[in-house]
Enzyme design. Structure first.
Site, PDB file in Angstrom:
ATOM      1  NE  ARG A  55     -36.334 -44.091   0.444  1.00  0.00           N
ATOM      2  CZ  ARG A  55     -35.608 -43.964   1.359  1.00  0.00           C
ATOM      3  NH1 ARG A  55     -36.516 -44.191   2.611  1.00  0.00           N
ATOM      4  NH2 ARG A  55     -34.456 -44.001   1.760  1.00  0.00           N
ATOM      5  CG  HIS A 105     -28.025 -46.495   7.556  1.00  0.00           C
ATOM      6  ND1 HIS A 105     -28.107 -45.111   7.477  1.00  0.00           N
ATOM      7  CD2 HIS A 105     -27.634 -46.728   8.786  1.00  0.00           C
ATOM      8  CE1 HIS A 105     -27.409 -44.660   8.754  1.00  0.00           C
ATOM      9  NE2 HIS A 105     -27.123 -45.465   9.306  1.00  0.00           N
ATOM     10  CB  SER A 173     -26.675 -33.505   6.237  1.00  0.00           C
ATOM     11  OG  SER A 173     -27.190 -34.580   6.893  1.00  0.00           O
TER      12      SER A 173
HETATM   13  C1  BV8 Z   1     -28.000 -46.473  16.463  1.00  0.00           C
HETATM   14  C2  BV8 Z   1     -32.152 -46.126   6.502  1.00  0.00           C
HETATM   15  C3  BV8 Z   1     -27.350 -47.732  18.480  1.00  0.00           C
HETATM   16  C4  BV8 Z   1     -33.788 -45.877   6.336  1.00  0.00           C
HETATM   17  C5  BV8 Z   1     -31.378 -44.263   7.952  1.00  0.00           C
HETATM   18  C6  BV8 Z   1     -25.977 -39.710  19.075  1.00  0.00           C
HETATM   19  C7  BV8 Z   1     -26.383 -38.447  19.225  1.00  0.00           C
HETATM   20  C8  BV8 Z   1     -27.694 -38.203  18.868  1.00  0.00           C
HETATM   21  C9  BV8 Z   1     -28.396 -39.127  18.394  1.00  0.00           C
HETATM   22  C10 BV8 Z   1     -28.210 -40.414  18.210  1.00  0.00           C
HETATM   23  C11 BV8 Z   1     -26.602 -40.661  18.732  1.00  0.00           C
HETATM   24  N1  BV8 Z   1     -26.538 -42.052  18.416  1.00  0.00           N
HETATM   25  C12 BV8 Z   1     -27.713 -42.482  17.872  1.00  0.00           C
HETATM   26  C13 BV8 Z   1     -28.590 -41.660  17.784  1.00  0.00           C
HETATM   27  C14 BV8 Z   1     -30.048 -41.782  17.398  1.00  0.00           C
HETATM   28  C15 BV8 Z   1     -30.070 -41.701  15.895  1.00  0.00           C
HETATM   29  C16 BV8 Z   1     -29.757 -40.372  15.270  1.00  0.00           C
HETATM   30  O1  BV8 Z   1     -28.445 -40.291  14.918  1.00  0.00           O
HETATM   31  N2  BV8 Z   1     -30.587 -39.862  15.296  1.00  0.00           N
HETATM   32  C17 BV8 Z   1     -30.249 -38.135  14.792  1.00  0.00           C
HETATM   33  C18 BV8 Z   1     -31.631 -38.043  13.924  1.00  0.00           C
HETATM   34  C19 BV8 Z   1     -30.023 -37.194  15.570  1.00  0.00           C
HETATM   35  N3  BV8 Z   1     -29.227 -43.011  15.360  1.00  0.00           N
HETATM   36  C20 BV8 Z   1     -29.838 -44.298  15.084  1.00  0.00           C
HETATM   37  O2  BV8 Z   1     -30.866 -44.478  15.716  1.00  0.00           O
HETATM   38  C21 BV8 Z   1     -28.894 -45.095  14.356  1.00  0.00           C
HETATM   39  N4  BV8 Z   1     -28.715 -46.434  15.421  1.00  0.00           N
HETATM   40  O3  BV8 Z   1     -27.495 -45.445  16.599  1.00  0.00           O
HETATM   41  O4  BV8 Z   1     -28.026 -47.665  17.106  1.00  0.00           O
HETATM   42  C22 BV8 Z   1     -26.091 -48.220  17.760  1.00  0.00           C
HETATM   43  C23 BV8 Z   1     -24.707 -47.160  17.546  1.00  0.00           C
HETATM   44  C24 BV8 Z   1     -23.584 -47.738  17.248  1.00  0.00           C
HETATM   45  C25 BV8 Z   1     -23.377 -48.869  17.273  1.00  0.00           C
HETATM   46  C26 BV8 Z   1     -24.301 -49.766  17.966  1.00  0.00           C
HETATM   47  C27 BV8 Z   1     -25.422 -49.538  18.276  1.00  0.00           C
HETATM   48  C28 BV8 Z   1     -29.530 -45.928  13.142  1.00  0.00           C
HETATM   49  C29 BV8 Z   1     -29.651 -44.750  12.223  1.00  0.00           C
HETATM   50  C30 BV8 Z   1     -30.054 -45.127  10.969  1.00  0.00           C
HETATM   51  C31 BV8 Z   1     -31.542 -44.829  10.642  1.00  0.00           C
HETATM   52  N5  BV8 Z   1     -31.662 -45.055   9.089  1.00  0.00           N
HETATM   53  N6  BV8 Z   1     -31.852 -44.794   6.771  1.00  0.00           N
HETATM   54  C32 BV8 Z   1     -33.976 -45.029   5.147  1.00  0.00           C
HETATM   55  O5  BV8 Z   1     -33.398 -44.745   4.497  1.00  0.00           O
HETATM   56  O6  BV8 Z   1     -35.234 -44.436   4.947  1.00  0.00           O
HETATM   57  S1  BV8 Z   1     -30.779 -42.717   8.229  1.00  0.00           S
HETATM   58  C33 BV8 Z   1     -30.964 -41.852   7.078  1.00  0.00           C
HETATM   59  O7  BV8 Z   1     -30.967 -40.618   7.062  1.00  0.00           O
HETATM   60  C34 BV8 Z   1     -29.786 -42.084   5.885  1.00  0.00           C
HETATM   61  O8  BV8 Z   1     -29.411 -43.542   5.859  1.00  0.00           O
HETATM   62  C35 BV8 Z   1     -28.781 -41.101   6.282  1.00  0.00           C
HETATM   63  O9  BV8 Z   1     -27.914 -41.896   7.246  1.00  0.00           O
HETATM   64  C36 BV8 Z   1     -29.476 -40.244   6.881  1.00  0.00           C
HETATM   65  C37 BV8 Z   1     -29.874 -38.926   5.999  1.00  0.00           C
HETATM   66  O10 BV8 Z   1     -28.351 -38.402   6.057  1.00  0.00           O
HETATM   67  P1  BV8 Z   1     -27.717 -37.833   4.754  1.00  0.00           P
HETATM   68  O11 BV8 Z   1     -27.710 -39.307   3.652  1.00  0.00           O
HETATM   69  O12 BV8 Z   1     -26.515 -37.271   4.824  1.00  0.00           O
HETATM   70  O13 BV8 Z   1     -28.825 -37.179   3.852  1.00  0.00           O
HETATM   71  P2  BV8 Z   1     -29.308 -35.522   3.967  1.00  0.00           P
HETATM   72  O14 BV8 Z   1     -30.263 -35.260   3.087  1.00  0.00           O
HETATM   73  O15 BV8 Z   1     -29.317 -35.441   5.746  1.00  0.00           O
HETATM   74  O16 BV8 Z   1     -28.050 -34.945   3.344  1.00  0.00           O
HETATM   75  C38 BV8 Z   1     -27.500 -34.820   2.318  1.00  0.00           C
HETATM   76  C39 BV8 Z   1     -26.395 -33.936   2.160  1.00  0.00           C
HETATM   77  O17 BV8 Z   1     -25.982 -34.097   0.663  1.00  0.00           O
HETATM   78  C40 BV8 Z   1     -26.475 -32.549   2.347  1.00  0.00           C
HETATM   79  O18 BV8 Z   1     -25.301 -32.065   3.146  1.00  0.00           O
HETATM   80  C41 BV8 Z   1     -26.478 -31.739   0.905  1.00  0.00           C
HETATM   81  O19 BV8 Z   1     -25.958 -30.452   0.951  1.00  0.00           O
HETATM   82  C42 BV8 Z   1     -25.414 -32.793   0.410  1.00  0.00           C
HETATM   83  N7  BV8 Z   1     -25.960 -32.798  -1.358  1.00  0.00           N
HETATM   84  C43 BV8 Z   1     -27.086 -32.689  -1.906  1.00  0.00           C
HETATM   85  N8  BV8 Z   1     -27.001 -32.673  -3.183  1.00  0.00           N
HETATM   86  C44 BV8 Z   1     -25.673 -32.895  -3.379  1.00  0.00           C
HETATM   87  C45 BV8 Z   1     -25.111 -33.067  -2.147  1.00  0.00           C
HETATM   88  N9  BV8 Z   1     -23.636 -33.211  -1.948  1.00  0.00           N
HETATM   89  C46 BV8 Z   1     -22.967 -33.412  -3.368  1.00  0.00           C
HETATM   90  N10 BV8 Z   1     -23.517 -33.279  -4.354  1.00  0.00           N
HETATM   91  C47 BV8 Z   1     -24.689 -33.091  -4.605  1.00  0.00           C
HETATM   92  N11 BV8 Z   1     -25.429 -32.968  -5.969  1.00  0.00           N
END
Ligand code: BV8
Length: 228
Positions: A55, A105, A173
């Site tokens: 990447r 992140h 998303s």
């Molecule tokens: C944490 C870095 C504690 C690495 C990333 C509550 C409920 C459930 C689960 C949890 C919860 N709280 C915590 C969790 C666990 C977990 C979590 O959320 N799990 C999910 C899967 C359910 N979260 C964590 O572990 C986080 N840490 O909670 O610690 C804490 C919390 C608060 C305060 C203190 C402590 C850490 C999460 C970070 C992980 N690292 N990235 C890497 O990049 O490899 S996450 C990574 O995935 C990205 O950074 C981003 O966050 C995520 C992807 O999401 P998007 O960026 O939205 O991308 P995606 O493809 O999904 O969507 C793209 C969108 O764009 C789509 O809607 C599409 O339609 C749209 N699109 C496409 N093309 C276009 C467009 N829009 C406009 N124009 C276009 N052309």
């Protein structure tokens, strides 16, 4: 007017950076548990390094798009009243001209030493296990926040959300927390909320207004409107 903008992979899609969940997204062929968790790095560091080295190299072949450039223009007008919080680890906001960017992140172009916890700007590979430029220890990891780890800058983010007049979410998303919860936090603090996304996100019902379409079209139009 104080504005907080949250961005996700969708804002960089038109620059050629793959998103996560879309078809041929980053998660195709990779379960994020296998490449984006501290456990995965512990178990298979080479697999994880290959994922991030690829990447980081791919960044050389992409450019900012009109959505990134429009946010930089907005910053020229709003100055400190604008904060861009990005989930993206690419450097396209900065290359688009933005300076007030918080990478919650982490960043591909940074290496974190597990020995001295120092950070070093990094453009090459980490998969050949280079020593830390600061302490010499061989223990560098990608400076990104993995699942289960605490995101960067949460205090600054919550403070900005707490005083925002307008919260705008672009190209995400709404599937990953705590970022997916920012809209509710900002709304509770009295901010107006707007979603700009290709399709309705998982949290689209939480926004006052939602506009759907490509970011490189929606964002310049919205900035033009805001700046009148
Ligand atoms: C944490 C870095 C504690 C690495 C990333 C509550 C409920 C459930 C689960 C949890 C919860 N709280 C915590 C969790 C666990 C977990 C979590 O959320 N799990 C999910 C899967 C359910 N979260 C964590 O572990 C986080 N840490 O909670 O610690 C804490 C919390 C608060 C305060 C203190 C402590 C850490 C999460 C970070 C992980 N690292 N990235 C890497 O990049 O490899 S996450 C990574 O995935 C990205 O950074 C981003 O966050 C995520 C992807 O999401 P998007 O960026 O939205 O991308 P995606 O493809 O999904 O969507 C793209 C969108 O764009 C789509 O809607 C599409 O339609 C749209 N699109 C496409 N093309 C276009 C467009 N829009 C406009 N124009 C276009 N052309």
């Amino acid at each position: 007017m104080k504005v907080v903008v949250l961005t996700g992979a969708g804002i960089s899609a038109e620059s050629g950076v793959p998103t996560f969940r879309d078809a041929d997204g980053l998660w195709e062929g990779h379960r994020f548990e296998d490449v984006a968790t501290p456990e995965a790095f512990e178990a298979q560091p080479s697999v994880v390094h290959r994922f991030y080295d690829a990447r980081r190299t791919a960044l050389l072949a992409v450019e900012p798009n009109p959505a990134h450039v429009a946010l930089a223009r907005l910053e020229e007008h709003l100055g400190d009243d604008l904060l861009v919080v990005t989930q993206n680890i690419d450097d396209l906001h900065e290359r688009g001209g933005s300076t007030r960017v918080l990478h919650m992140h982490g960043e591909l172009r940074s290496a974190l030493c597990t020995g001295c916890s120092g950070r070093s700007e990094w453009t090459g590979d980490l998969g050949d296990y280079p020593p830390c430029p600061r302490c010499g220890v061989v223990g560098l990891r990608p400076d990104v926040v993995w699942f289960g780890e605490v995101p960067y800058g949460m205090d600054r983010i919550l403070a900005a959300l707490g005083t925002a007049d307008l919260f705008v979410s672009i190209g995400t998303s709404g599937a990953v927390y705590p970022a997916a919860g920012f809209v509710q936090y900002a709304a509770t603090a009295g901010a107006r909320t707007l979603e700009l996304n290709l399709v309705p996100s998982e949290g689209t019902h939480l926004f006052d207004e939602a506009r759907h379409g490509p970011a490189a079209t929606l964002v310049p139009a919205w900035v033009g409107e805001l700046l009148g």
